[in-house]
Every structure is written in structure tokens, then in C-alpha cells.
Design a protein around this motif. Sequence first.
Motif, PDB file in Angstrom:
ATOM      1  N   ALA A 151       0.861  -1.192   0.000  1.00 31.89           N
ATOM      2  CA  ALA A 151       0.000   0.000   0.000  1.00 31.89           C
ATOM      3  C   ALA A 151       0.895   1.238   0.000  1.00 31.89           C
ATOM      4  CB  ALA A 151      -0.906   0.006   1.216  1.00 31.89           C
ATOM      5  N   ARG A 152       0.367   2.301  -0.584  1.00 37.87           N
ATOM      6  CA  ARG A 152       1.126   3.550  -0.639  1.00 37.87           C
ATOM      7  C   ARG A 152       0.188   4.733  -0.496  1.00 37.87           C
ATOM      8  NH1 ARG A 152       4.616   6.145  -5.590  1.00 37.87           N
ATOM      9  NH2 ARG A 152       5.401   7.892  -4.383  1.00 37.87           N
ATOM     10  N   LEU A 153       0.639   5.718   0.271  1.00 40.30           N
ATOM     11  CA  LEU A 153      -0.088   6.972   0.422  1.00 40.30           C
ATOM     12  C   LEU A 153       0.930   8.102   0.413  1.00 40.30           C
ATOM     13  CD1 LEU A 153      -2.814   8.430   0.979  1.00 40.30           C
ATOM     14  CD2 LEU A 153      -2.246   8.252   3.410  1.00 40.30           C
ATOM     15  N   THR A 154       0.773   9.020  -0.528  1.00 40.79           N
ATOM     16  CA  THR A 154       1.657  10.181  -0.604  1.00 40.79           C
ATOM     17  C   THR A 154       0.796  11.437  -0.586  1.00 40.79           C
ATOM     18  OG1 THR A 154       3.234   8.930  -1.924  1.00 40.79           O
ATOM     19  CG2 THR A 154       3.509  11.307  -1.892  1.00 40.79           C
ATOM     20  N   LEU A 155       1.098  12.323   0.350  1.00 42.88           N
ATOM     21  CA  LEU A 155       0.367  13.577   0.520  1.00 42.88           C
ATOM     22  C   LEU A 155       1.352  14.727   0.464  1.00 42.88           C
ATOM     23  CD1 LEU A 155      -1.664  12.499   3.680  1.00 42.88           C
ATOM     24  CD2 LEU A 155      -2.501  12.494   1.329  1.00 42.88           C
ATOM     25  N   GLU A 156       0.905  15.838  -0.093  1.00 42.71           N
ATOM     26  CA  GLU A 156       1.708  17.056  -0.121  1.00 42.71           C
ATOM     27  C   GLU A 156       0.821  18.214   0.265  1.00 42.71           C
ATOM     28  OE1 GLU A 156       3.267  17.385  -4.078  1.00 42.71           O
ATOM     29  OE2 GLU A 156       4.774  15.842  -3.729  1.00 42.71           O
ATOM     30  N   SER A 157       1.362  19.118   1.057  1.00 41.00           N
ATOM     31  CA  SER A 157       0.614  20.339   1.343  1.00 41.00           C
ATOM     32  C   SER A 157       1.475  21.522   0.952  1.00 41.00           C
ATOM     33  CB  SER A 157       0.218  20.420   2.824  1.00 41.00           C
ATOM     34  OG  SER A 157       1.346  20.547   3.645  1.00 41.00           O
ATOM     35  N   ALA A 158       0.832  22.473   0.316  1.00 38.47           N
ATOM     36  CA  ALA A 158       1.489  23.711  -0.089  1.00 38.47           C
ATOM     37  C   ALA A 158       0.402  24.748  -0.295  1.00 38.47           C
ATOM     38  CB  ALA A 158       2.289  23.514  -1.364  1.00 38.47           C
ATOM     39  N   GLN A 159       0.694  25.960   0.059  1.00 36.49           N
ATOM     40  CA  GLN A 159      -0.226  27.072  -0.119  1.00 36.49           C
ATOM     41  C   GLN A 159      -1.577  26.795   0.524  1.00 36.49           C
ATOM     42  OE1 GLN A 159      -0.178  27.777  -4.348  1.00 36.49           O
ATOM     43  NE2 GLN A 159       1.848  28.671  -4.264  1.00 36.49           N
ATOM     44  N   GLY A 160      -1.555  26.145   1.685  1.00 36.25           N
ATOM     45  CA  GLY A 160      -2.771  25.932   2.455  1.00 36.25           C
ATOM     46  C   GLY A 160      -3.685  24.844   1.939  1.00 36.25           C
ATOM     47  N   ALA A 161      -3.170  23.951   1.085  1.00 38.04           N
ATOM     48  CA  ALA A 161      -4.001  22.876   0.543  1.00 38.04           C
ATOM     49  C   ALA A 161      -3.265  21.547   0.675  1.00 38.04           C
ATOM     50  CB  ALA A 161      -4.322  23.141  -0.924  1.00 38.04           C
ATOM     51  N   VAL A 162      -4.032  20.470   0.922  1.00 38.14           N
ATOM     52  CA  VAL A 162      -3.456  19.130   1.008  1.00 38.14           C
ATOM     53  C   VAL A 162      -3.855  18.370  -0.248  1.00 38.14           C
ATOM     54  CG1 VAL A 162      -3.365  16.972   2.304  1.00 38.14           C
ATOM     55  CG2 VAL A 162      -3.599  19.138   3.528  1.00 38.14           C
ATOM     56  N   ASN A 163      -2.859  17.897  -0.982  1.00 41.51           N
ATOM     57  CA  ASN A 163      -3.093  17.163  -2.221  1.00 41.51           C
ATOM     58  C   ASN A 163      -2.654  15.718  -2.066  1.00 41.51           C
ATOM     59  OD1 ASN A 163      -3.970  19.441  -3.950  1.00 41.51           O
ATOM     60  ND2 ASN A 163      -1.940  20.195  -3.432  1.00 41.51           N
ATOM     61  N   VAL A 188      -0.633  18.545   5.949  1.00 39.37           N
ATOM     62  CA  VAL A 188      -0.635  17.082   5.987  1.00 39.37           C
ATOM     63  C   VAL A 188      -0.888  16.599   7.411  1.00 39.37           C
ATOM     64  CG1 VAL A 188       0.813  15.028   5.719  1.00 39.37           C
ATOM     65  CG2 VAL A 188       0.816  16.793   3.949  1.00 39.37           C
ATOM     66  N   GLY A 189      -0.216  17.178   8.389  1.00 40.67           N
ATOM     67  CA  GLY A 189      -0.379  16.770   9.782  1.00 40.67           C
ATOM     68  C   GLY A 189      -1.802  16.953  10.289  1.00 40.67           C
ATOM     69  N   GLU A 190      -2.462  18.031   9.878  1.00 41.53           N
ATOM     70  CA  GLU A 190      -3.856  18.245  10.292  1.00 41.53           C
ATOM     71  C   GLU A 190      -4.748  17.133   9.756  1.00 41.53           C
ATOM     72  OE1 GLU A 190      -3.860  23.145  10.407  1.00 41.53           O
ATOM     73  OE2 GLU A 190      -4.717  22.116   8.686  1.00 41.53           O
ATOM     74  N   LEU A 191      -4.516  16.727   8.515  1.00 36.38           N
ATOM     75  CA  LEU A 191      -5.318  15.671   7.899  1.00 36.38           C
ATOM     76  C   LEU A 191      -5.088  14.334   8.590  1.00 36.38           C
ATOM     77  CD1 LEU A 191      -7.116  14.453   5.666  1.00 36.38           C
ATOM     78  CD2 LEU A 191      -5.052  14.323   4.243  1.00 36.38           C
ATOM     79  N   THR A 192      -3.825  13.934   8.721  1.00 38.62           N
ATOM     80  CA  THR A 192      -3.546  12.629   9.313  1.00 38.62           C
ATOM     81  C   THR A 192      -3.946  12.582  10.779  1.00 38.62           C
ATOM     82  OG1 THR A 192      -1.234  13.243   9.747  1.00 38.62           O
ATOM     83  CG2 THR A 192      -1.693  12.080   7.684  1.00 38.62           C
ATOM     84  N   ASP A 193      -3.749  13.662  11.509  1.00 37.32           N
ATOM     85  CA  ASP A 193      -4.152  13.698  12.921  1.00 37.32           C
ATOM     86  C   ASP A 193      -5.664  13.565  13.063  1.00 37.32           C
ATOM     87  OD1 ASP A 193      -1.505  14.023  13.653  1.00 37.32           O
ATOM     88  OD2 ASP A 193      -1.688  16.162  14.123  1.00 37.32           O
ATOM     89  N   ALA A 194      -6.412  14.304  12.245  1.00 38.66           N
ATOM     90  CA  ALA A 194      -7.879  14.273  12.343  1.00 38.66           C
ATOM     91  C   ALA A 194      -8.425  12.881  12.033  1.00 38.66           C
ATOM     92  CB  ALA A 194      -8.493  15.305  11.399  1.00 38.66           C
ATOM     93  N   LEU A 195      -7.891  12.232  11.010  1.00 40.96           N
ATOM     94  CA  LEU A 195      -8.407  10.919  10.638  1.00 40.96           C
ATOM     95  C   LEU A 195      -7.969   9.824  11.597  1.00 40.96           C
ATOM     96  CD1 LEU A 195      -8.096  11.206   6.781  1.00 40.96           C
ATOM     97  CD2 LEU A 195     -10.198  11.093   8.116  1.00 40.96           C
ATOM     98  N   SER A 196      -6.738   9.869  12.057  1.00 44.18           N
ATOM     99  CA  SER A 196      -6.262   8.805  12.947  1.00 44.18           C
ATOM    100  C   SER A 196      -6.803   8.965  14.366  1.00 44.18           C
ATOM    101  CB  SER A 196      -4.736   8.759  12.962  1.00 44.18           C
ATOM    102  OG  SER A 196      -4.205   9.937  13.508  1.00 44.18           O
ATOM    103  N   ALA A 197      -7.171  10.171  14.764  1.00 42.42           N
ATOM    104  CA  ALA A 197      -7.668  10.395  16.120  1.00 42.42           C
ATOM    105  C   ALA A 197      -9.167  10.138  16.251  1.00 42.42           C
ATOM    106  CB  ALA A 197      -7.362  11.829  16.556  1.00 42.42           C
TER     107      ALA A 197
END
Length: 137
Positions: free
Chosen positions: A40-52, A81-90
Motif C-alpha cells: 500500500a502507498r499513500l503520498t500527501l503534499e501540502s502547499a499554499q494551504g491545501a493538502v493534495n 498534511v499533519g492536520e489531515l492525518t491527525d484528524a483521521l487517525s484520532a
Amino acid sequence: MTIKTSLHIALAGLLLVSATACAEGTRTESSRMDWRQDGARLTLESAQGAVNVTAASPASRFGVQAGDQVLRVDGVPVHKVGELTDALSASDKASVPVTVRRAGRDQVVSVPTAAWRAVQPPPPPRPPAPPSPPDRP
């Protein structure tokens, strides 16, 4: 020094302060996360206030697809990225509604949280307990 010169100096200083404040207001934090395990693979990038999402395979495991821009998790905006992963995992829910922009349209997808818990790095180990004071006779 004339009043006109003093006014020019004051205006130049004000302009410099304003330009610095504007430049500070436009700074953005960028981050990247590339997670792989058991095929499995998950790659996330955040820039300019957006998570892609740049990679998500299998997509059904994570609930998002490569090319998605994640906007909100359970109604709460995410910008890093941290906001996304924290919200989903918590989350204590089995799945959470996530608003993504996919192919130019906003839509809500149901994202399973269990897969996202594995993405989070384990917490750092606790430091060792301080040594006990020596016994006194």
C-alpha cells in the motif's frame, strides 16, 4: 531637514513595514508524507494551504484518490498534511466524511479511519524513569 523630506522618510518607512507584513502574510508551509507498507502507498503534499493526494493505492483502503485535494475532515478545514492525518487517525468513528475536490468538483467521500491510524508514526518512547535514590543505612 525639511518637512517634505521628513514626510518622505516616514512614508518610505511605512511602506517598508507594510511590504514586510504582506510578505509574512503570504508565507506558506509545505510538507510531504510518503508512506508505504505491505504494497500500500499513500503520498500527501501540502502547499499554499491545501493538502493534495499524489498517490493512494489501493484507493479503497484510504478513501481518497491520487489527484484529490482534501478540503475538510468531518466539516473541519485542513490545510496541512499533519492536520489531515491527525484528524483521521484520532477519530473514534469507523469512517469520517471528507470533502475533496476531485476533477474540479467538490464532493464528500467516506474515509475509513483504521487505515489512517497505521499511517501515523508511533509515539516516541517515554524517557526512562529517573534512577531511584540510593538506600541510606
